[in-house]
Write a protein that holds these residues in place. Sequence first.
Motif, mmCIF file in Angstrom:
data_model
loop_
_atom_site.group_PDB
_atom_site.id
_atom_site.type_symbol
_atom_site.label_atom_id
_atom_site.label_comp_id
_atom_site.label_asym_id
_atom_site.label_seq_id
_atom_site.Cartn_x
_atom_site.Cartn_y
_atom_site.Cartn_z
ATOM 1 N N UNK A 40 67.360 -7.809 -77.513
ATOM 2 C CA UNK A 40 67.593 -6.864 -76.429
ATOM 3 C C UNK A 40 66.098 -6.271 -76.181
ATOM 4 N N UNK A 41 66.001 -5.852 -74.598
ATOM 5 C CA UNK A 41 64.762 -5.369 -74.292
ATOM 6 C C UNK A 41 65.033 -3.776 -73.821
ATOM 7 N N UNK A 42 64.448 -3.435 -72.972
ATOM 8 C CA UNK A 42 64.410 -1.988 -72.369
ATOM 9 C C UNK A 42 65.847 -1.602 -71.509
ATOM 10 N N UNK A 43 66.468 -2.736 -71.233
ATOM 11 C CA UNK A 43 67.821 -2.415 -70.559
ATOM 12 C C UNK A 43 68.961 -2.291 -71.335
ATOM 13 N N UNK A 44 69.919 -1.502 -71.174
ATOM 14 C CA UNK A 44 71.051 -1.408 -71.558
ATOM 15 C C UNK A 44 72.253 -1.370 -70.540
ATOM 16 N N UNK A 45 72.985 -2.373 -70.515
ATOM 17 C CA UNK A 45 74.010 -2.530 -69.658
ATOM 18 C C UNK A 45 75.321 -2.065 -70.209
ATOM 19 N N UNK A 46 75.967 -1.131 -69.195
ATOM 20 C CA UNK A 46 77.324 -0.517 -69.855
ATOM 21 C C UNK A 46 78.457 -0.789 -68.944
ATOM 22 N N UNK A 47 79.523 -0.646 -69.247
ATOM 23 C CA UNK A 47 80.884 -0.658 -68.488
ATOM 24 C C UNK A 47 81.503 0.561 -69.059
ATOM 25 N N UNK A 48 82.442 1.079 -68.100
ATOM 26 C CA UNK A 48 83.201 2.236 -68.371
ATOM 27 C C UNK A 48 84.542 1.964 -68.780
ATOM 28 N N UNK A 49 85.055 2.399 -69.931
ATOM 29 C CA UNK A 49 86.336 2.155 -70.172
ATOM 30 C C UNK A 49 87.495 3.150 -70.105
ATOM 31 N N UNK A 50 87.437 3.739 -68.698
ATOM 32 C CA UNK A 50 88.057 4.923 -68.391
ATOM 33 C C UNK A 50 89.254 4.586 -67.475
ATOM 34 N N UNK A 51 90.376 4.699 -68.028
ATOM 35 C CA UNK A 51 91.477 4.067 -67.026
ATOM 36 C C UNK A 51 91.709 5.226 -65.540
#
Length: 429
Positions: free
Chosen positions: A362-373
Amino acid sequence: MSNIFSLEYAQQQDANDPIKHIRQEFTIPKQSNGEEEIYLCGNSLGLQPKLAAEYVNDELSQWAKLGVKGHFSGDYPWMPYHEFLSEGFADLVGAKTKEVVSMNTLTANLHFMMVSFYRPTTERHKIIIEDHAFPSDHYAVESQIKYHGCNPDESMVLLKPRDGEETLRDEDILQAIEEHGDTTALILLPGVQYYTGQVFDMESITKAGHAKGCKVGFDLAHAAGNIPMQLHDWNVDFAAWCTYKYLNSGPGSVAGCFVHERHHSDKDLPRFAGWWGHDKDSRFKMENHFIPMESAEAWQLSNPPILSLAAIRGSLDTVKKAGGIHELRKKSLQLTRYLRQLLEQELPSDINILTPKDEKYSGAQLSLTVNLHGADGKQIFDAIEADGVTCDFRHPNVIRVAPAPQYNSFADCYHFVRILKKAIAEAAA
């Protein structure tokens, strides 16, 4: 102080940061209320170094005062200007100065590199890339295959994560090289994957590819200025990168290119030739017999845009002020580790982090997904942007967040998670 989710904790970390002064070397965009943005988009377009503006203005002044004489006058004459960037580029990617050059743009450089290093035959015609490659890379590879009269359905090997996984495993990449290597002409993979932020094991990939007789190149768009590399020692054949992400050199700025020195004296290596790649000592004799320089400069075609190179020089000098890529990587690991801790503590069930937790990957970037219905990532992205955060969104559902160590702070990470938590709570209400 044990409570990491407090502004006081973040501010204390910033106070202890040995390169905190580098933030003052950048111009931070302002919100409509006059406060600084929480700018976490260095993976897409880095902020402007003050030295970049200064150096560009210097060249505008030289042009105004000297006209054409600026090519040979002043502390930074235009004729050899690209050479002033060689040391900085070499330090960033782990190369010799003669192995790097600033020229063209990223995809153009990939095409020029494939002219030299993709030489398909009936027996060896494949290119190994990832299934979710950045679209421009996919287009470039597919068009090169077609240009040589091959069929992309037969000549493109697309690496895919396992079912239910988001990132590629090392063993699966190496297995694909073992399986297809005897029929593969070129392996072209990213140093850091643009969508997930996964760092690829470039050394192992290169070693495996060479063992099967393949050429190996990398797209370093998201790696240059982000992670330390050793392209020369790893024996990578070629690489290309843009300079406007972690290298903060301005939108569409001139790209960088690496060609390993073992290829420099190969007179039989095909290439698209141009005047700027011709031997410097005889270039102005204006003879129509191309004599390539024995360096990466041989792949140049035309004289580069000096104003863009000036901005890059300003950026590279700012990196130098920070202590170089290894010092930046130290802070980057701390920032990203802190950001991950905050997300896991404050939003354990609402956010999924695609980027590998192992810091080797991993580098500087974090890739996020939202688990919100009932709320997708774009809805949340729009909400945090309206609240002063600049990051970016990639379809179908990824918010990319990149705390850049030159100008981002621990307080930036704290405020981002606070705003994200608020946006998710409001969407769930």
